[in-house]
Design a protein around this motif. Structure first.
Motif, PDB file in Angstrom:
ATOM      1  N   LEU A 121     -20.706  66.877  13.054  1.00 53.02           N
ATOM      2  CA  LEU A 121     -21.995  66.272  12.710  1.00 53.02           C
ATOM      3  C   LEU A 121     -22.239  66.368  11.202  1.00 53.02           C
ATOM      4  O   LEU A 121     -22.622  65.385  10.557  1.00 53.02           O
ATOM      5  N   SER A 122     -21.996  67.532  10.641  1.00 53.92           N
ATOM      6  CA  SER A 122     -22.184  67.727   9.196  1.00 53.92           C
ATOM      7  C   SER A 122     -21.239  66.843   8.398  1.00 53.92           C
ATOM      8  O   SER A 122     -21.631  66.243   7.389  1.00 53.92           O
ATOM      9  N   ILE A 123     -19.986  66.739   8.836  1.00 55.05           N
ATOM     10  CA  ILE A 123     -19.007  65.898   8.138  1.00 55.05           C
ATOM     11  C   ILE A 123     -19.454  64.436   8.181  1.00 55.05           C
ATOM     12  O   ILE A 123     -19.383  63.718   7.177  1.00 55.05           O
ATOM     13  N   GLY A 124     -19.932  63.993   9.324  1.00 59.66           N
ATOM     14  CA  GLY A 124     -20.417  62.613   9.440  1.00 59.66           C
ATOM     15  C   GLY A 124     -21.603  62.338   8.539  1.00 59.66           C
ATOM     16  O   GLY A 124     -21.671  61.283   7.892  1.00 59.66           O
ATOM     17  N   LEU A 125     -22.544  63.272   8.485  1.00 60.15           N
ATOM     18  CA  LEU A 125     -23.723  63.088   7.631  1.00 60.15           C
ATOM     19  C   LEU A 125     -23.341  63.074   6.155  1.00 60.15           C
ATOM     20  O   LEU A 125     -23.874  62.291   5.368  1.00 60.15           O
ATOM     21  N   MET A 126     -22.404  63.935   5.760  1.00 56.60           N
ATOM     22  CA  MET A 126     -21.965  63.939   4.355  1.00 56.60           C
ATOM     23  C   MET A 126     -21.205  62.656   4.022  1.00 56.60           C
ATOM     24  O   MET A 126     -21.343  62.114   2.925  1.00 56.60           O
ATOM     25  N   SER A 127     -20.426  62.141   4.969  1.00 57.75           N
ATOM     26  CA  SER A 127     -19.718  60.873   4.748  1.00 57.75           C
ATOM     27  C   SER A 127     -20.711  59.729   4.595  1.00 57.75           C
ATOM     28  O   SER A 127     -20.540  58.856   3.735  1.00 57.75           O
ATOM     29  N   ALA A 128     -21.748  59.723   5.417  1.00 57.68           N
ATOM     30  CA  ALA A 128     -22.786  58.694   5.296  1.00 57.68           C
ATOM     31  C   ALA A 128     -23.473  58.787   3.938  1.00 57.68           C
ATOM     32  O   ALA A 128     -23.787  57.753   3.325  1.00 57.68           O
ATOM     33  N   SER A 129     -23.681  60.004   3.451  1.00 60.84           N
ATOM     34  CA  SER A 129     -24.283  60.190   2.123  1.00 60.84           C
ATOM     35  C   SER A 129     -23.408  59.565   1.053  1.00 60.84           C
ATOM     36  O   SER A 129     -23.902  58.860   0.166  1.00 60.84           O
ATOM     37  N   GLY A 130     -22.116  59.832   1.119  1.00 55.56           N
ATOM     38  CA  GLY A 130     -21.190  59.262   0.145  1.00 55.56           C
ATOM     39  C   GLY A 130     -21.181  57.745   0.186  1.00 55.56           C
ATOM     40  O   GLY A 130     -21.162  57.079  -0.855  1.00 55.56           O
ATOM     41  N   LEU A 131     -21.210  57.182   1.385  1.00 49.22           N
ATOM     42  CA  LEU A 131     -21.208  55.731   1.529  1.00 49.22           C
ATOM     43  C   LEU A 131     -22.484  55.114   0.949  1.00 49.22           C
ATOM     44  O   LEU A 131     -22.424  54.121   0.209  1.00 49.22           O
TER      45      LEU A 131
END
Length: 177
Positions: A121-131
């Motif tokens: 979940l944390s990895i997905g949220l950080m990836s969304a932030s980068g995008l």
């Protein structure tokens, strides 16, 4: 809460609520911060948000500094203080309560299962932030190319990200991006 309300109260409500859902820290909430600050309340433009994010990442201290910068742009020093406290206090209280609960149930399996579930979940949220930040900041193909190159370098090497940030800053200063 209405955008016509007192800006300090709006900041406290917005970031206080967001802090409780920011699994993985303030950086994980970047897409939602962007949506609220740019699209909902129109506190910042896309460029101002990207600039505030860059400044908050370059500055020493916690990653929550973007909240302080948003609060400052909305209501000056009082807004900065209100937004920062609203983002930090509810989470700190919740973390304290959860840590007490986990300490009491250290022989149970559910804390380990919960912690393992939060990693993707944390990895997905950080990836969304980068995008979100890449889509906001990269307005040219050269900017997009620099972003992709920095991501590949960060993934494939142990190069300190500050060197990539410095290189990007120099390219921006030179007018390349």
């Amino acid at each position: 809460m209405s955008s016509d309300a007192n800006p300090i109260l709006t900041l406290v409500w917005t970031f206080g609520l967001m802090s409780l859902f920011a699994v993985g820290g303030a950086n994980a909430a970047i897409p939602e911060m962007h949506r609220i600050a740019v699209d909902v309340h129109h506190w910042l433009t896309d460029k101002q948000f990207a600039d505030a994010f860059a400044i908050s990442q370059m500055s020493p201290g916690p990653n929550v500094l973007i909240v302080t910068l948003i609060g400052y742009s909305v209501a000056g020093v009082a807004g900065a203080l209100a937004a920062t406290l609203a983002m930090c206090v509810p989470t700190a209280v919740l973390a304290y309560c959860v840590s007490r609960l986990l300490a009491r149930s250290s022989h149970s399996r559910w804390p380990a299962i919960l912690q393992a579930a939060l990693v993707p979940l944390s990895i997905g949220l950080m990836s969304a932030s980068g995008l979100i930040l890449a889509l906001t900041a990269d307005q040219t193909w050269i900017g997009a190319l620099v972003t992709v190159a920095a991501a590949v370098l960060a993934f494939a090497t142990r190069l300190n990200p500050l060197w990539m940030l410095l290189a990007g800053g120099c390219l921006g200063f030179a007018g390349v991006i």
